[in-house]
Scaffold this motif. Structure first.
Motif, PDB file in Angstrom:
ATOM      1  N   PHE A  43      -7.492  -2.821   5.457  1.00  0.00           N
ATOM      2  CA  PHE A  43      -7.192  -3.429   6.627  1.00  0.00           C
ATOM      3  C   PHE A  43      -5.587  -3.639   6.684  1.00  0.00           C
ATOM      4  O   PHE A  43      -5.160  -4.063   7.659  1.00  0.00           O
ATOM      5  N   ALA A  44      -5.098  -3.145   5.519  1.00  0.00           N
ATOM      6  CA  ALA A  44      -3.461  -3.535   5.504  1.00  0.00           C
ATOM      7  C   ALA A  44      -2.992  -2.744   6.645  1.00  0.00           C
ATOM      8  O   ALA A  44      -2.929  -1.597   6.724  1.00  0.00           O
TER       9      ALA A  44
ATOM     10  N   ILE B 146       0.974  -1.419   0.053  1.00  0.00           N
ATOM     11  CA  ILE B 146       0.075   0.105  -0.096  1.00  0.00           C
ATOM     12  C   ILE B 146       0.783   1.287  -0.108  1.00  0.00           C
ATOM     13  O   ILE B 146       0.451   2.231  -0.273  1.00  0.00           O
ATOM     14  N   CYS B 147       2.084   1.050   0.258  1.00  0.00           N
ATOM     15  CA  CYS B 147       2.968   2.306   0.134  1.00  0.00           C
ATOM     16  C   CYS B 147       3.433   2.792  -1.255  1.00  0.00           C
ATOM     17  O   CYS B 147       4.166   3.692  -1.489  1.00  0.00           O
ATOM     18  N   ASP B 148       3.241   1.643  -2.314  1.00  0.00           N
ATOM     19  CA  ASP B 148       3.801   1.595  -3.327  1.00  0.00           C
ATOM     20  C   ASP B 148       2.616   2.530  -4.310  1.00  0.00           C
ATOM     21  O   ASP B 148       1.705   1.801  -4.963  1.00  0.00           O
ATOM     22  N   ALA B 149       2.706   3.602  -4.565  1.00  0.00           N
ATOM     23  CA  ALA B 149       1.376   4.613  -5.133  1.00  0.00           C
ATOM     24  C   ALA B 149       1.396   4.017  -6.639  1.00  0.00           C
ATOM     25  O   ALA B 149      -0.002   4.116  -6.941  1.00  0.00           O
TER      26      ALA B 149
ATOM     27  N   GLU C 259      10.244  -3.663  16.188  1.00  0.00           N
ATOM     28  CA  GLU C 259      10.750  -2.755  14.806  1.00  0.00           C
ATOM     29  C   GLU C 259       9.632  -2.016  14.503  1.00  0.00           C
ATOM     30  O   GLU C 259       8.647  -1.981  13.631  1.00  0.00           O
ATOM     31  N   PRO C 260       9.711  -0.677  15.191  1.00  0.00           N
ATOM     32  CA  PRO C 260       8.657   0.138  14.845  1.00  0.00           C
ATOM     33  C   PRO C 260       8.658   0.871  13.437  1.00  0.00           C
ATOM     34  O   PRO C 260       7.473   1.159  13.105  1.00  0.00           O
ATOM     35  N   ASP C 261       9.748   0.653  12.658  1.00  0.00           N
ATOM     36  CA  ASP C 261       9.833   1.394  11.466  1.00  0.00           C
ATOM     37  C   ASP C 261       8.719   0.882  10.318  1.00  0.00           C
ATOM     38  O   ASP C 261       8.066   1.481   9.782  1.00  0.00           O
TER      39      ASP C 261
ATOM     40  N   THR D  75       3.909   1.398   7.132  1.00  0.00           N
ATOM     41  CA  THR D  75       2.455   0.852   6.497  1.00  0.00           C
ATOM     42  C   THR D  75       1.340   1.488   7.049  1.00  0.00           C
ATOM     43  O   THR D  75       0.290   1.878   6.500  1.00  0.00           O
ATOM     44  N   ASP D  76       1.264   1.896   8.392  1.00  0.00           N
ATOM     45  CA  ASP D  76       0.053   2.079   8.989  1.00  0.00           C
ATOM     46  C   ASP D  76      -0.131   3.718   8.780  1.00  0.00           C
ATOM     47  O   ASP D  76      -1.166   4.161   8.976  1.00  0.00           O
ATOM     48  N   VAL D  77       1.260   4.283   8.571  1.00  0.00           N
ATOM     49  CA  VAL D  77       0.830   5.932   8.642  1.00  0.00           C
ATOM     50  C   VAL D  77       1.033   6.282   7.007  1.00  0.00           C
ATOM     51  O   VAL D  77       0.138   6.636   6.327  1.00  0.00           O
TER      52      VAL D  77
END
Ligand code: NAD
Ligand code: DAU
Length: 342
Positions: free
Chosen positions: A82-83, A61-64, A94-96, A101-103
């Motif tokens: 949901f991702a 989902i980070c890949d526009a 591993e917060p990174d 993904t979530d932000v």
């Protein structure tokens, strides 16, 4: 609403939602868009893979660019997101990945929803954004008081959704669910972890004093709640989804052991999770006012789930026997046992 992109649809709740929607709405088409991280598993969707109204795209989902192509090729009008990176303990390691993904992933989807003129963007969020609720219950306007990298990332995603609704008119809704249990949950989360360990007569590692409380909700109740908000929810609004009751972790562990006919001596206290939220407690009246109700109590949900894991051992043994899972388990639990003094 005809063509729904379900991001994270190969995970636990997403795959249950896909199955639910295909059965419930004979004219809807579902595209699952999923990166297939360790938690994404096409085995969760085996029974729908030949359905003519189902399609799958592997993507982040980070890949526009890939998101854009999927939306165009499948004429998507609705996104249900949901991702996410979802496990609190992993967010401490591993917060990174959680921020990405979530932000950022949420931002990329909102931007795509804006440019494609998507009819509805629905964000799957969590009761963890309210932080621990020591007394009373959190309604949707309760302050956000996050305490782990996971919950902070999810809260940032929610705020970005509201920002896109307010600033750009993107038709957003949000649901905040409590702890889900049911079929196909990756056995890092407590209920499937305890059920599968119990089946194998292995210790159940309970954090701290086991007196933390969670609203254990059957996943089908959550899917129905999302469905109600998609069809009857007001744009720009947040809706809590849970049973509206809670259970102590130690009671949850006892219930699993009793359901599976295993001894309570399998419970092994281990060092607590840092920053462990003591209690979550949702006020769910706003969603009930739309005509939804929770059908399974926490106890029903846990029992049904424990039995599903007893009856579907092939599904989780494939995961638990893998090197990736075993490495995680060692890293997370080795040497963490609390040894009784004296
Ligand atoms: P899960 O970990 O089982 O599945 C997550 C899915 O997202 C996987 O299929 C994974 O491959 C996919 N994914 C992860 N990163 C991705 C990325 N960058 N691009 C595309 N796909 C990606 O999660 P779950 O427990 O089913 O949770 C689903 C959603 O519900 C999450 O947003 C979570 O925050 C939320 N939620 C979960 C619970 C719960 O109790 N499990 C409760 C409330 C809310
Ligand atoms: O509340 C909703 C959230 O529920 C979701 O947003 C998250 O994605 C989901 O992971 C879940 O978060 P929790 O941290 O509440 O779930 P977890 O299953 O990790 O833990 C549930 C409780 O059990 C919690 O109090 C910690 C405890 N626990 C957990 C594990 C993994 C243990 O005692 N032992 C364990 O080994």
């Amino acid at each position: 609403m005809q063509n729904i992109m379900v991001t994270g649809g190969a995970g636990f709740i997403g795959s249950n939602f896909v199955r639910y929607m295909l059965n419930r709405y004979p004219d809807y088409r579902i595209l699952v868009y999923d990166k297939l991280t360790y938690a994404g598993n096409l085995d969760n969707l085996l029974d729908v893979q030949d359905n003519a109204r189902y399609a799958f795209v592997r993507g982040d989902i980070c890949d526009a660019a890939t998101v854009d192509e999927a939306l165009r090729e499948h004429a998507i009008d609705t996104i249900v997101n949901f991702a996410a990176a979802t496990h609190v303990d992993r967010s401490l390691m591993e917060p990174d990945e959680f921020l990405k993904t979530d932000v950022t992933g949420t931002y990329v989807l909102l931007e795509a929803a804006r440019t494609h003129g998507i009819e509805r963007y629905h964000q799957i969020s969590t009761d963890e954004v309210y932080g621990q609720i020591l007394e009373g219950r959190s309604s949707e306007d309760y302050k956000l008081h996050t305490r782990s990298p996971y919950s902070a990332s999810k809260a940032a995603g929610d705020l970005m959704c509201i920002a896109y609704f307010t600033s750009f008119g993107v038709p957003v809704t949000i649901t905040r669910g409590s702890n889900n249990v049911g079929p196909y949950q990756y056995p890092e989360k407590v209920v499937p972890l305890f059920a599968t360990n119990a089946i194998d007569d292995k210790p159940l590692p309970i954090y701290g004093d086991g007196r933390q409380m969670r609203d254990y909700q059957y996943v089908l109740d959550h899917c129905e709640g999302i469905d109600v908000v998609l069809h009857r929810g007001e744009l720009g609004e947040v809706y809590n989804v849970g049973t509206g009751t809670e259970m102590h972790n130690i009671d949850m562990a006892h219930l699993i052991l009793d359901t599976l006919g295993k001894p309570r001596s399998l419970i092994q206290p281990v060092q607590d999770r840092p920053g462990h939220d003591r209690r979550y407690a949702l006020d769910v009246r706003k969603l009930e006012a739309l005509g939804w109700e929770s059908r399974f109590s926490c106890a029903d949900a846990i029992e049904r789930t424990a039995l599903w894991y007893a009856e579907n051992q092939g599904w989780w043994r494939k995961i638990k026997s893998g090197q990736r899972y075993q490495e995680y388990y060692r890293q997370q639990y080795q040497g963490r046992e609390v040894v009784a003094k004296g």
